[in-house]
Design an enzyme around this catalytic site. Structure first.
Site, short mmCIF file in Angstrom:
data_model
loop_
_atom_site.label_atom_id
_atom_site.label_comp_id
_atom_site.label_asym_id
_atom_site.label_seq_id
_atom_site.Cartn_x
_atom_site.Cartn_y
_atom_site.Cartn_z
N ASN A 45 34.68 -38.32 21.00
CA ASN A 45 33.29 -38.66 20.70
C ASN A 45 33.17 -40.17 20.85
OD1 ASN A 45 33.86 -39.95 18.11
ND2 ASN A 45 34.30 -37.88 17.42
N VAL B 153 39.83 -30.77 20.40
CA VAL B 153 40.86 -31.40 21.23
C VAL B 153 41.20 -32.79 20.67
CG1 VAL B 153 41.34 -32.31 23.54
CG2 VAL B 153 40.06 -30.20 23.31
N ASP B 154 40.18 -33.53 20.30
CA ASP B 154 40.33 -34.88 19.78
C ASP B 154 41.29 -34.90 18.58
OD1 ASP B 154 39.76 -37.55 19.80
OD2 ASP B 154 37.78 -37.38 18.88
N SER C 156 32.95 -30.55 26.32
CA SER C 156 31.64 -30.23 25.72
C SER C 156 31.45 -28.77 25.31
CB SER C 156 30.46 -30.61 26.64
OG SER C 156 30.28 -32.01 26.66
P1 ADP Z 1 33.51 -31.04 22.57
O1 ADP Z 1 33.15 -31.85 21.35
O2 ADP Z 1 33.46 -31.88 23.85
O3 ADP Z 1 32.76 -29.76 22.66
P2 ADP Z 1 35.92 -29.71 21.56
O4 ADP Z 1 37.25 -30.34 21.37
O5 ADP Z 1 35.20 -29.25 20.35
O6 ADP Z 1 35.07 -30.77 22.43
O7 ADP Z 1 36.05 -28.46 22.53
C1 ADP Z 1 36.23 -28.52 23.91
C2 ADP Z 1 36.98 -27.28 24.38
O8 ADP Z 1 38.36 -27.43 24.10
C3 ADP Z 1 36.56 -25.98 23.69
O9 ADP Z 1 36.50 -24.96 24.68
C4 ADP Z 1 37.67 -25.73 22.68
O10 ADP Z 1 37.87 -24.34 22.44
C5 ADP Z 1 38.86 -26.28 23.40
N1 ADP Z 1 40.00 -26.75 22.57
C6 ADP Z 1 40.06 -27.03 21.25
N2 ADP Z 1 41.29 -27.46 20.92
C7 ADP Z 1 42.05 -27.46 22.06
C8 ADP Z 1 43.40 -27.78 22.39
N3 ADP Z 1 44.26 -28.19 21.47
N4 ADP Z 1 43.80 -27.63 23.70
C9 ADP Z 1 42.94 -27.21 24.64
N5 ADP Z 1 41.65 -26.90 24.40
C10 ADP Z 1 41.21 -27.01 23.14
#
Ligand code: ADP
Length: 174
Positions: A24, A33-34, A122
Site C-alpha cells: 500500500n 502479500v505485504d 489488487s
Molecule cells: P491487494 O491489497 O493488492 O488486493 P492482497 O495482498 O490483499 O493485495 O492480495 C493480492 C492477492 O494475493 C490476492 O489474490 C490474495 O489472495 C493473494 N495472496 C495473499 N497472500 C499471498 C501470499 N503469501 N502469496 C501469494 N499470494 C498471496
C-alpha cells in the site's frame, strides 16, 4: 519474449531474482502479500521502506508506481513494491493496474532481474475481480518489452489459479 508460468502457493517461498509486493502507499506494511513479505523477510525490508518514505516518497508511493528494496531473509534477492488500485464499481482504474505490472518490470530490468514472481495485484484486500485482474496481468506482462526471461504468477488459492489458467489459454489462442 518473456515466458509466463503459473504456480499455486505462497510468493514468499519463491527463489526468484525479484518478488513483487502488492503493497500500500504507506510502504509500512499491511495484510495479505505485504504482511507475508515483511514477516518472512524480516526488519531489513521495513527499514529500507522507512528510508524510501523519508527520502523519496514523503507522501507515500503513488498508485501504479514501483520501487525496490532488498529481500532480507526471503529466498529472492529483491522485493519490488508496487501499489495497486482499489477496485471501483464506478470508475475504470485498469490503467493503474496495468501500470503496476509495467512499472514493476521496468524496476526489475533496472535491477538486472531475470526471474520475477508476481502476486495477483489488487485482487485481495483491494477487491479487484479475479477474472479481470488475471486478464490484465497476463495481457500486460505478455506485451511487455523487458529483459526479464521468466514471470511466475504465484496464486494463493485455486480460484485465482484457475482464473490465470484461463487468461493464459485465451492469450495463447489469440
Ligand atoms: P491487494 O491489497 O493488492 O488486493 P492482497 O495482498 O490483499 O493485495 O492480495 C493480492 C492477492 O494475493 C490476492 O489474490 C490474495 O489472495 C493473494 N495472496 C495473499 N497472500 C499471498 C501470499 N503469501 N502469496 C501469494 N499470494 C498471496
Amino acid at each position: 519474449m518473456v515466458s509466463l508460468t503459473l504456480v499455486r502457493g505462497d510468493i514468499t517461498e519463491e527463489a526468484v531474482d525479484a518478488v513483487v509486493n502488492a503493497a500500500n502507499s504507506s510502504l509500512l506494511g499491511g495484510g495479505g502479500v505485504d504482511g507475508a513479505i515483511h514477516r518472512g523477510g524480516g526488519p531489513e525490508i521495513l527499514e529500507q521502506c522507512r528510508a524510501l518514505r523519508a527520502e523519496r516518497y514523503v507522501d507515500g508511493l503513488p498508485t501504479g508506481h514501483a520501487v525496490a528494496t532488498t529481500a532480507g531473509r526471503l529466498p529472492a534477492r529483491w522485493v519490488v513494491h508496487t501499489v495497486g488500485p482499489v477496485w471501483s464499481r464506478t470508475e475504470d482504474r485498469s490503467a493503474d493496474l496495468i501500470a503496476c505490472y509495467r512499472e514493476s518490470l521496468r524496476v526489475a530490468d533496472e535491477l538486472g532481474a531475470r526471474t520475477v514472481a508476481f502476486p495477483a495485484i489488487s485482487t485481495g484486500i483491494y477487491g479487484w475481480p479475479i477474472d479481470d485482474g488475471a486478464r490484465i496481468a497476463v495481457g500486460t506482462v505478455s506485451a511487455a518489452v523487458t529483459a526479464v526471461e521468466e514471470v511466475r504468477f504465484v496464486l494463493f488459492d485455486e480460484i485465482a489459479y484457475a482464473a490465470f489458467e484461463t487468461s493464459l489459454r485465451d492469450a495463447r489462442d489469440r
